[in-house]
Design a protein around this motif. Structure first.
Motif, short mmCIF file in Angstrom:
data_model
loop_
_atom_site.label_atom_id
_atom_site.label_comp_id
_atom_site.label_asym_id
_atom_site.label_seq_id
_atom_site.Cartn_x
_atom_site.Cartn_y
_atom_site.Cartn_z
N UNK A 100 1.14 -1.64 0.23
CA UNK A 100 -0.13 -0.26 0.35
C UNK A 100 0.89 0.74 0.23
N UNK A 101 2.17 0.87 0.40
CA UNK A 101 3.02 2.39 0.11
C UNK A 101 3.30 2.54 -0.47
N UNK A 102 3.49 1.45 -1.02
CA UNK A 102 4.84 2.33 -2.48
C UNK A 102 3.40 2.51 -3.48
N UNK A 103 2.15 1.79 -3.46
CA UNK A 103 0.75 2.37 -4.28
C UNK A 103 0.60 3.86 -3.81
N UNK A 104 0.49 4.37 -2.67
CA UNK A 104 0.47 5.83 -2.74
C UNK A 104 1.02 7.28 -2.65
N UNK A 105 2.77 6.44 -2.73
CA UNK A 105 3.49 7.08 -3.26
C UNK A 105 4.19 7.15 -4.46
N UNK A 106 3.70 6.39 -5.56
CA UNK A 106 3.85 6.57 -6.53
C UNK A 106 3.67 7.55 -7.21
N UNK A 107 4.43 8.53 -7.56
CA UNK A 107 4.07 9.27 -8.86
C UNK A 107 3.70 9.29 -9.94
N UNK A 108 2.92 8.60 -10.12
CA UNK A 108 1.88 9.06 -11.31
C UNK A 108 0.70 9.70 -11.54
N UNK A 109 0.80 10.78 -10.16
CA UNK A 109 -0.46 11.69 -10.36
C UNK A 109 -2.19 10.73 -10.47
N UNK A 110 -2.03 9.60 -9.84
CA UNK A 110 -3.23 9.09 -9.88
C UNK A 110 -3.77 9.39 -8.50
N UNK A 111 -5.27 9.17 -8.61
CA UNK A 111 -6.44 9.82 -7.45
C UNK A 111 -5.40 8.73 -6.14
#
Length: 287
Positions: A100-111
Motif C-alpha cells: 500500500x505504501x508503494x501504491x500511494x507514494x507512486x508519483x503517477x498523478x493518480x488519485x
C-alpha cells in the motif's frame, strides 16, 4: 460463522473466484467477463503480515484498474478495447497482497497518490493499514455518465466477502470512505450509510451530504466514531475530497454543527492534513 459460497481463508481467493467465475463472483452483473480489470482488494502497508493490520481502510468500489494505472469506467462488461490491447496478464496474475505504501507514494498523478499523507502518518506511528473495497470490481456506467441500475445488486453480492476479510484481520479500527460527497451524491450509492447499515450500527441519518458528521465532543471536526464488535468504525470523507478544501463542497455553516471549529488553514497544510491528523488521532485512541 457458517460456511457460505463467499467464505474465503485468504483475500487472494477473491481473485480466484473472479477469474474462474465461481462462488461469490458467479452471476455478478459487474464481473468483467473479458478479464481486463482484476478485482481491487488487499493493499497493505505490511503485505507479508497483513493479518496484523490494526486498521482497515474501506472504500466503496475501484475507479481505475487493479494496478491503479488507468482511471477508467467500464461502459459495459464486454468492452474489448478497454485497455487498448494492454497485456492482460496484469489482471490475470494480480493474486498477491500488494504494498500500500508503494501504491500511494507512486508519483503517477493518480488519485491513489492522494492518500499518501494519511498512509504515511500511520506508517510513521507504526500502525499498519489494509485497504480494500466493498465492491471489488470496476463500476459499470451506462451512456450519459450514470451508473447502471444493477450497481446495487453487484455491491450487495460482492460485499459478502467483507465478513471474511474483516475476520481474517480483526482490526482495531475501520475507516469507511464515503463514495461521493458532492451535491450530486446518490443516497443509494453512498458508502458510509451502506456500511453502517450492514454492520447494524444505529446512527443519526441526516442529509446525504453530512450523514456521518455528528456533534461529537471528541473531535473538532465533529467526526463520530462508532463501536462495532469491539472495533471502532470511523466514517470519513472520500480521500479525493479530503485533499481539497471542504469549502468546495460545503459552506462552513453546513459542515456539521456551528459549535465546531472548522479551521481550513490549520497547520500550513490546509484542511486536508488537519482532517487526516484528526482521523489518525481517533484511530490511535482505539488501539
Amino acid at each position: 460463522m457458517s460456511e457460505t459460497e463467499w467464505s474465503i481463508s485468504d483475500p487472494t481467493e477473491i481473485h480466484d473466484n473472479w477469474y474462474e467465475n465461481k462462488k461469490g463472483c458467479q452471476g455478478c452483473p459487474h464481473r468483467d467477463d473479458d478479464l481486463r480489470t482484476a478485482p481491487f482488494y488487499g493493499y497493505a502497508t505490511s503485505p507479508d503480515d497483513y493479518r496484523d493490520s490494526e486498521v482497515i481502510l474501506l472504500g466503496e468500489a475501484p475507479g481505475g484498474n487493479d494496478m491503479g494505472e488507468i482511471n477508467l469506467k467500464r461502459t459495459s462488461k464486454n468492452t474489448s478495447d478497454i485497455q487498448g490491447g494492454e497485456d492482460l496478464e496484469k489482471a490475470h496474475s494480480a493474486r498477491s497482497i500488494r504494498n500500500l505504501r508503494e501504491r500511494v507514494n507512486k508519483p503517477d498523478g493518480s488519485s491513489f497518490s492522494q492518500l499518501g499523507y494519511l498512509i504515511n502518518q500511520f506508517v510513521d506511528k507504526e500502525i499498519d493499514v489494509y485497504w480494500t473495497q466493498v465492491k471489488k470490481c470496476n463500476d459499470v456506467w451506462a451512456e450519459g455518465g450514470e451508473f447502471k441500475s444493477d450497481f446495487v445488486e453487484a455491491r450487495n453480492q460482492c460485499s459478502n466477502y467483507l465478513e471474511n476479510e474483516i475476520g481474517l484481520i480483526d482490526p482495531s479500527a475501520i475507516i469507511v470512505l464515503n463514495s461521493n460527497i458532492s451535491n450530486k451524491s446518490s443516497a443509494k450509492r453512498d458508502n458510509v450509510p451502506y456500511v453502517l447499515d450492514k454492520f447494524g450500527i444505529e446512527y443519526e441519518k441526516a442529509s446525504t451530504k453530512k450523514h456521518y458528521i455528528q456533534d461529537s465532543s471528541d473531535s473538532k471536526y465533529g467526526i463520530q466514531a462508532y463501536s462495532w464488535n469491539d472495533t471502532t468504525v470511523i466514517p470519513s470523507y472520500h480521500y479525493i475530497k479530503a485533499q481539497a478544501s471542504a469549502a468546495n463542497v460545503w459552506d462552513k455553516g453546513e459542515l456539521g454543527y456551528p459549535s465546531k471549529n472548522y479551521d481550513f488553514n490549520a497547520g500550513g497544510g490546509g484542511w486536508k492534513e488537519s482532517y487526516w491528523d484528526e482521523i489518525v488521532r481517533l484511530v490511535e485512541s482505539s488501539i
